[in-house]
Design an enzyme around this catalytic site. Structure first.
Site, PDB file in Angstrom:
ATOM      1  NE  ARG A  23      36.541   4.689  25.205  1.00  6.63           N
ATOM      2  CZ  ARG A  23      37.432   5.325  25.950  1.00  6.63           C
ATOM      3  NH1 ARG A  23      38.567   4.710  26.271  1.00  6.63           N
ATOM      4  NH2 ARG A  23      37.221   6.558  26.371  1.00  6.63           N
ATOM      5  CG  ASP A  72      39.900  11.232  32.960  1.00  5.11           C
ATOM      6  OD1 ASP A  72      39.046  12.129  32.811  1.00  5.11           O
ATOM      7  OD2 ASP A  72      39.803  10.110  32.441  1.00  5.11           O
ATOM      8  NE  ARG A  99      39.401   6.966  33.440  1.00  7.61           N
ATOM      9  CZ  ARG A  99      40.220   5.974  33.120  1.00  7.61           C
ATOM     10  NH1 ARG A  99      39.749   4.882  32.546  1.00  7.61           N
ATOM     11  NH2 ARG A  99      41.509   6.063  33.374  1.00  7.61           N
ATOM     12  N   GLY A 153      40.073   7.965  24.937  1.00  3.03           N
ATOM     13  CA  GLY A 153      39.418   9.261  24.810  1.00  3.03           C
ATOM     14  C   GLY A 153      40.369  10.326  24.291  1.00  3.03           C
ATOM     15  CB  THR A 158      43.919  10.953  29.867  1.00  6.25           C
ATOM     16  OG1 THR A 158      42.706  10.962  30.644  1.00  6.25           O
ATOM     17  CG2 THR A 158      45.096  10.854  30.817  1.00  6.25           C
ATOM     18  CG  ASP A 213      43.977   3.835  32.767  1.00  6.65           C
ATOM     19  OD1 ASP A 213      43.329   4.252  31.782  1.00  6.65           O
ATOM     20  OD2 ASP A 213      43.435   3.437  33.809  1.00  6.65           O
ATOM     21  CG  ASP A 265      43.267   8.827  35.117  1.00 15.72           C
ATOM     22  OD1 ASP A 265      44.114   9.128  34.245  1.00 15.72           O
ATOM     23  OD2 ASP A 265      42.285   8.102  34.873  1.00 15.72           O
TER      24      ASP A 265
END
Length: 319
Positions: free
Chosen positions: A72, A127, A171, A11, A125, A103, A129
């Site tokens: 992707r 996120d 996410r 993303g 990212t 990741d 995360d």
């Protein structure tokens, strides 16, 4: 280290272009040729490669998205696809590849490293995360985008005396909801890391109503579930009118914040320096405002620690 390549994968996130700019200009400053791989690992497999120069990254530090595009690539996850990528890297004589992404992108970079291609990861990212780094590129911009939405939605929520649920991305991480919820004064913040019940949310809404509060903002992280379902549950339990706003990809776009531009510039430059120093299989990041690097294996295995102190503060301040 004569030939360095850079790609963006997964993303997109605001600040990726700033990172590309730093990689390109730091490489050239140190006398290396720099190549851009378009559309991530998919572009690497198919040889979609261009040589870049100083002008290639002019006037992009303020732009969202990624000039190299991203995609992707399921084929890359197969042994045959990985070998195709290695073959292309050999054809172009890449001495090292810098991978900007999350990741999944880091797992791809780790596999390339195992095949003998020097790789450095840069965390891009929204996120936030990845546990090894305090912040990822794009997170701060996404939080500010959500905050802007909260401010606008609160105006109409107040005018119509309603409850609004705002569903945000992330996410399985609740950081976007937590940071934007605290900054935006949300009455409830619902994240995957903390258990909640609809009854808890309804109780807070009724307590607010009983003291004269006729509008509320609820922040819901997508990893918890659907905002529409929660809205229906609240209405069925206590009969209050609820409106839902799903921000979606709005959070991934836009001009990166000053924080993200600076972070991306620092990490992009450090990634090049790492390659020049003979490092491989490492992810660069920031910890306690210092640029660090961590082995891909450890970086991917580390468990993200949710900031419960900040979460509790948000609850206290929203009473």
């Amino acid at each position: 280290m004569k030939n360095i390549a850079v790609l963006t994968s997964g993303g997109d996130s605001p600040g990726m272009n700033a990172a590309i700019r730093a990689v390109v200009r730091t490489s050239i400053y140190n006398g290396a040729k720099i190549y851009g791989i378009k559309r991530g690992f998919n572009g690497l497999i198919h040889g979609d490669v261009i040589e870049m120069n100083l002008s290639s990254v002019a006037d992009i530090i303020h732009r969202g998205g990624t000039i190299l595009r991203t995609a992707r690539c399921e084929e890359f996850q197969t042994a045959e696809g990985l070998q195709k990528a290695v073959n292309i890297a050999d054809v172009f004589d890449f001495d090292g590849i810098i991978v900007i992404g999350g990741d999944g992108s880091f797992r791809g970079a780790r596999e390339l490293s195992k095949k003998g291609i020097a790789c450095i990861g840069v965390p891009g990212t929204i996120d936030n995360d990845l546990a090894y780094t305090d912040f990822t590129i794009g997170f701060d911009t996404a939080v500010n985008t959500v905050l802007d939405a909260i401010n606008k939605i609160r105006d109409t929520t107040t005018s119509h005396e309603r409850i609004s649920i705002i569903e945000v991305m992330g996410r399985n991480s609740g950081d976007i909801a937590l940071y934007s919820g605290l900054a935006g004064g949300a009455e409830s913040i619902i994240v995957p890391e903390v258990e909640y019940t609809c009854d808890d949310v309804c109780k807070r809404l009724l307590q607010g109503k009983n003291r004269g509060k006729l509008h509320s903002i609820i922040l819901l992280a997508e990893g918890v579930g659907k905002a529409t379902k929660l809205a229906e549950e609240i209405h069925n339990k206590i009969g209050m009118e609820v409106r839902v706003t799903i921000l979606g990809y709005l959070q991934r776009g836009g001009s990166p914040s000053a924080f993200d531009r600076i972070l991306a510039s620092r990490l992009g430059a450090r990634a090049v320096e790492a390659l020049l120093q003979g490092e491989s299989g490492q992810a660069v990041g920031i910890r306690d405002n210092k640029i660090i690097s961590e082995d891909f294996g450890k970086a991917l295995e580390m468990k993200k620690t949710f900031n419960t102190d900040m979460y509790e503060l948000a609850k206290i301040l929203s009473i």
